[in-house]
Design an enzyme around this catalytic site. Structure first.
Site, PDB file in Angstrom:
ATOM      1  N   ILE A 194       0.874  -1.100  -0.023  1.00 11.85           N
ATOM      2  CA  ILE A 194       0.098   0.014   0.164  1.00 11.85           C
ATOM      3  C   ILE A 194       1.073   1.040  -0.064  1.00 11.85           C
ATOM      4  O   ILE A 194       1.796   1.537   0.843  1.00 11.85           O
ATOM      5  CB  ILE A 194      -0.961   0.117   1.346  1.00 11.85           C
ATOM      6  CG1 ILE A 194      -1.722   1.296   1.169  1.00 11.85           C
ATOM      7  CG2 ILE A 194      -0.430  -0.303   2.530  1.00 11.85           C
ATOM      8  CD1 ILE A 194      -3.134   1.059   2.221  1.00 11.85           C
ATOM      9  N   THR A 195       0.400   2.120  -0.804  1.00 13.69           N
ATOM     10  CA  THR A 195       1.287   3.447  -0.808  1.00 13.69           C
ATOM     11  C   THR A 195       0.723   4.664   0.082  1.00 13.69           C
ATOM     12  O   THR A 195      -0.438   4.342   0.547  1.00 13.69           O
ATOM     13  CB  THR A 195       1.258   4.079  -2.322  1.00 13.69           C
ATOM     14  OG1 THR A 195      -0.095   4.462  -2.676  1.00 13.69           O
ATOM     15  CG2 THR A 195       1.662   3.027  -3.384  1.00 13.69           C
ATOM     16  N   GLY A 196       1.513   5.280   0.797  1.00 13.75           N
ATOM     17  CA  GLY A 196       1.071   6.336   1.528  1.00 13.75           C
ATOM     18  C   GLY A 196       0.421   6.098   2.754  1.00 13.75           C
ATOM     19  O   GLY A 196      -0.768   6.302   3.071  1.00 13.75           O
ATOM     20  N   ALA A 197       0.826   5.191   3.460  1.00 11.04           N
ATOM     21  CA  ALA A 197       0.197   4.350   4.704  1.00 11.04           C
ATOM     22  C   ALA A 197       0.907   4.773   6.069  1.00 11.04           C
ATOM     23  O   ALA A 197       0.384   4.284   7.096  1.00 11.04           O
ATOM     24  CB  ALA A 197       0.387   2.745   4.444  1.00 11.04           C
ATOM     25  N   ASN A 198       1.469   5.606   5.975  1.00 14.41           N
ATOM     26  CA  ASN A 198       1.894   6.453   7.409  1.00 14.41           C
ATOM     27  C   ASN A 198       0.733   7.299   7.969  1.00 14.41           C
ATOM     28  O   ASN A 198       1.041   7.849   9.088  1.00 14.41           O
ATOM     29  CB  ASN A 198       2.957   7.174   7.166  1.00 14.41           C
ATOM     30  CG  ASN A 198       3.110   8.227   6.499  1.00 14.41           C
ATOM     31  OD1 ASN A 198       3.747   7.990   5.389  1.00 14.41           O
ATOM     32  ND2 ASN A 198       2.634   9.423   6.777  1.00 14.41           N
TER      33      ASN A 198
ATOM     34  N   TYR B 218      -6.500  19.038  -8.783  1.00 17.90           N
ATOM     35  CA  TYR B 218      -6.579  17.539  -8.072  1.00 17.90           C
ATOM     36  C   TYR B 218      -7.429  16.843  -8.829  1.00 17.90           C
ATOM     37  O   TYR B 218      -7.287  15.549  -8.973  1.00 17.90           O
ATOM     38  CB  TYR B 218      -6.869  17.981  -6.845  1.00 17.90           C
ATOM     39  CG  TYR B 218      -7.085  16.989  -5.841  1.00 17.90           C
ATOM     40  CD1 TYR B 218      -6.236  15.851  -5.674  1.00 17.90           C
ATOM     41  CD2 TYR B 218      -8.664  16.578  -5.501  1.00 17.90           C
ATOM     42  CE1 TYR B 218      -6.701  14.620  -4.666  1.00 17.90           C
ATOM     43  CE2 TYR B 218      -8.880  15.490  -4.495  1.00 17.90           C
ATOM     44  CZ  TYR B 218      -8.034  14.768  -4.130  1.00 17.90           C
ATOM     45  OH  TYR B 218      -8.354  13.605  -3.575  1.00 17.90           O
TER      46      TYR B 218
ATOM     47  N   GLY C 110      -3.529   8.839   7.670  1.00 18.12           N
ATOM     48  CA  GLY C 110      -5.035   8.774   6.892  1.00 18.12           C
ATOM     49  C   GLY C 110      -5.553   7.514   6.678  1.00 18.12           C
ATOM     50  O   GLY C 110      -5.503   6.489   7.508  1.00 18.12           O
TER      51      GLY C 110
HETATM   52  N1  LIG Z   1      -9.622  12.395   2.746  1.00 10.60           N
HETATM   53  C1  LIG Z   1     -10.784  12.459   2.128  1.00 10.60           C
HETATM   54  O1  LIG Z   1     -11.703  13.065   2.399  1.00 10.60           O
HETATM   55  C2  LIG Z   1     -10.583  12.312   0.818  1.00 10.60           C
HETATM   56  C3  LIG Z   1     -11.359  12.398  -0.274  1.00 10.60           C
HETATM   57  C4  LIG Z   1     -11.375  11.892  -1.457  1.00 10.60           C
HETATM   58  C5  LIG Z   1     -10.304  10.947  -1.966  1.00 10.60           C
HETATM   59  N2  LIG Z   1      -9.170  10.993  -1.165  1.00 10.60           N
HETATM   60  C6  LIG Z   1      -8.060  10.095  -1.221  1.00 10.60           C
HETATM   61  O2  LIG Z   1      -7.721   9.304  -0.384  1.00 10.60           O
HETATM   62  C7  LIG Z   1      -6.458   8.792  -0.431  1.00 10.60           C
HETATM   63  C8  LIG Z   1      -5.582   8.913   1.127  1.00 10.60           C
HETATM   64  O3  LIG Z   1      -5.619  10.176   1.288  1.00 10.60           O
HETATM   65  P1  LIG Z   1      -5.878  10.739   2.827  1.00 10.60           P
HETATM   66  O4  LIG Z   1      -7.011  11.330   2.851  1.00 10.60           O
HETATM   67  O5  LIG Z   1      -5.678   9.464   3.860  1.00 10.60           O
HETATM   68  O6  LIG Z   1      -4.632  11.857   3.163  1.00 10.60           O
HETATM   69  P2  LIG Z   1      -3.519  11.723   4.071  1.00 10.60           P
HETATM   70  O7  LIG Z   1      -3.838  11.623   5.317  1.00 10.60           O
HETATM   71  O8  LIG Z   1      -2.760  13.141   3.747  1.00 10.60           O
HETATM   72  O9  LIG Z   1      -2.675  10.482   3.602  1.00 10.60           O
HETATM   73  C9  LIG Z   1      -1.978  10.382   2.201  1.00 10.60           C
HETATM   74  C10 LIG Z   1      -0.761   9.712   2.243  1.00 10.60           C
HETATM   75  O10 LIG Z   1      -0.086   9.688   0.976  1.00 10.60           O
HETATM   76  C11 LIG Z   1       1.286  10.081   1.305  1.00 10.60           C
HETATM   77  N3  LIG Z   1       2.110  10.768   0.081  1.00 10.60           N
HETATM   78  C12 LIG Z   1       1.914  12.038   0.026  1.00 10.60           C
HETATM   79  N4  LIG Z   1       2.642  12.359  -1.252  1.00 10.60           N
HETATM   80  C13 LIG Z   1       3.496  11.154  -1.474  1.00 10.60           C
HETATM   81  C14 LIG Z   1       4.685  10.978  -2.187  1.00 10.60           C
HETATM   82  N5  LIG Z   1       4.992  11.985  -2.909  1.00 10.60           N
HETATM   83  N6  LIG Z   1       4.962   9.641  -2.172  1.00 10.60           N
HETATM   84  C15 LIG Z   1       4.605   8.758  -1.224  1.00 10.60           C
HETATM   85  N7  LIG Z   1       3.519   9.140  -0.564  1.00 10.60           N
HETATM   86  C16 LIG Z   1       2.882  10.247  -0.631  1.00 10.60           C
HETATM   87  C17 LIG Z   1       1.096  10.939   2.375  1.00 10.60           C
HETATM   88  O11 LIG Z   1       2.625  10.917   2.983  1.00 10.60           O
HETATM   89  P3  LIG Z   1       3.174  12.034   4.104  1.00 10.60           P
HETATM   90  O12 LIG Z   1       2.444  11.681   5.245  1.00 10.60           O
HETATM   91  O13 LIG Z   1       4.700  11.743   3.822  1.00 10.60           O
HETATM   92  O14 LIG Z   1       2.797  13.341   3.348  1.00 10.60           O
HETATM   93  C18 LIG Z   1       0.212  10.151   3.120  1.00 10.60           C
HETATM   94  O15 LIG Z   1       0.710   8.888   3.904  1.00 10.60           O
HETATM   95  C19 LIG Z   1      -5.885   9.772  -1.327  1.00 10.60           C
HETATM   96  O16 LIG Z   1      -5.672   8.892  -2.805  1.00 10.60           O
HETATM   97  C20 LIG Z   1      -6.790  10.834  -1.738  1.00 10.60           C
HETATM   98  O17 LIG Z   1      -6.921  11.283  -2.682  1.00 10.60           O
HETATM   99  C21 LIG Z   1      -9.356  11.226   0.436  1.00 10.60           C
END
Ligand SMILES: NC(=O)c1ccc[n+]([C@@H]2O[C@H](COP(=O)([O-])OP(=O)(O)OC[C@H]3O[C@@H](n4cnc5c(N)ncnc54)[C@H](OP(=O)(O)O)[C@@H]3O)[C@@H](O)[C@H]2O)c1
Length: 316
Positions: free
Chosen positions: A27-31, A186, A33
């Protein structure tokens, strides 16, 4: 049960997860959210999880928290990967191929959003398109053979935003030099991710391969997605939405991707996520998929452009 809610009136919930011992998820970006929460849900059922994260310290903190919750033997590891750097994606994928013999599902979860001012990745792509789409396009391609050998899945985490932007791909200005807009750009990147998934389904079918590809969205979830790089207005609006209870927990936001990685009898030409009011929250099931996301001419053109821009020819 209805087509929209094939898992009953409450939709899919983690209670429907089977034992996942012997299963491996990448899984990518798993630290943080939803990615962190998806990792928790998978570990809670005994799976092995490989996190591909960019931030070393946040990853160490995440591993510590997960081992505190699930014990020191919890099968979770981390690989450093920055989706904004194609070289980093290549290096991380090569490490995965050396160390992870089986992949049941690759969850393309990591993303950036609402970047206030136009920025570029190391490879010169508009930052949201570069991280969210091109980074994952390359990663999926590099790991495809392994996923295929594992008869595994690819899960693309998209966004309701796919229908809030241009509703197509801006081929004549992929970097938005003319009309940069934090939200529309976005939305463009999330639509590109979906179109990649639907085109990949077609290619897999044509090649008689056995990889399944699913697309989902997390609704509106209280995560760290809206951060300092978003404009003040966006940050204020988001914090008001959270205060008003319009955003569900990050754990609930993880349900659709975990469901797409594990559940049986899902449709591939589909779009899963919360089905409540405005799809912000509510029972997880099948959401309406707008036809423009399946525009074949755009799908084909985006695929060819993505291969060219990433310098990678898919083995399919
Ligand atoms: N939250 C919402 O309401 C919402 C709505 C629609 C879609 N989404 C989608 O849900 C997914 C998860 O997002 P989330 O809401 O959980 O946001 P989040 O808490 O910001 O988590 C995003 C993750 O992606 C990582 N990331 C960002 N840039 C990266 C890079 N260049 N290389 C590798 N990892 C990277 C972040 O790492 P760092 O901690 O290092 O930044 C973090 O672990 C995303 O695809 C987002 O588009 C979210």
């Amino acid at each position: 049960m209805t087509a929209a809610q094939p898992f009953g009136p409450k939709g899919w919930t983690p209670e429907q997860l089977d034992n996942l011992t012997d299963q491996t998820y990448v899984i990518t970006g798993a630290n943080a959210g939803t990615g962190f929460q998806a990792t928790r849900l998978l570990l809670s059922k005994g799976a092995s999880v490989v996190m591909m994260n960019r931030n070393v310290q946040k990853s160490a903190d995440a591993i510590k928290a997960l081992k505190q919750e699930f014990g020191s033997n919890a099968k979770v590891t981390v690989m450093r990967m920055d989706l904004a750097q194609l070289g980093s994606v290549r290096a991380a994928a090569s490490e995965v191929l050396k160390t992870v013999p089986h992949i049941d599902a690759l969850l393309c979860n990591g993303a950036i959003a609402q970047i206030a001012k136009q920025e570029f990745t190391e490879n010169g792509f508009e930052s949201q398109l570069g991280v969210n789409h091109y980074g994952h396009f390359l990663l999926c391609g590099l790991l495809f053979q392994r996923i295929q050998e594992s008869r595994g899945r690819i899960v693309v985490v998209a966004s309701e935003g796919y229908k809030m932007g241009l509703k197509t791909i801006q081929f004549d200005d992929m970097n938005w030099n003319r009309n940069y807009h934090p939200n529309k750009t976005y939305c463009h990147s999330k639509l590109a991710q979906m179109m990649f998934a639907y085109e990949l389904q077609d290619k897999i079918q044509q090649a008689n391969k056995e990889v399944e590809v699913y697309v989902c969205h997390p609704g509106a979830s209280n995560t760290s997605l809206i951060r300092d790089s978003a404009s003040l207005a966006t940050r204020v609006t988001w914090s008001l939405m959270v205060k008003m209870g319009l955003a569900q927990t990050a754990e609930k936001g993880a349900y659709p991707e975990v469901m797409c990685a594990t559940a049986q009898h899902l449709n591939q030409r589909a779009y899963y996520g919360p089905t409540g009011r405005m799809n912000f929250g509510g029972p997880v099931g099948q959401c309406r998929l707008e036809p423009f996301a399946l525009d074949k001419q755009v799908l084909t053109k985006l695929w060819a452009l993505s291969e060219k821009e990433t310098g990678f020819s898919w083995p399919i």
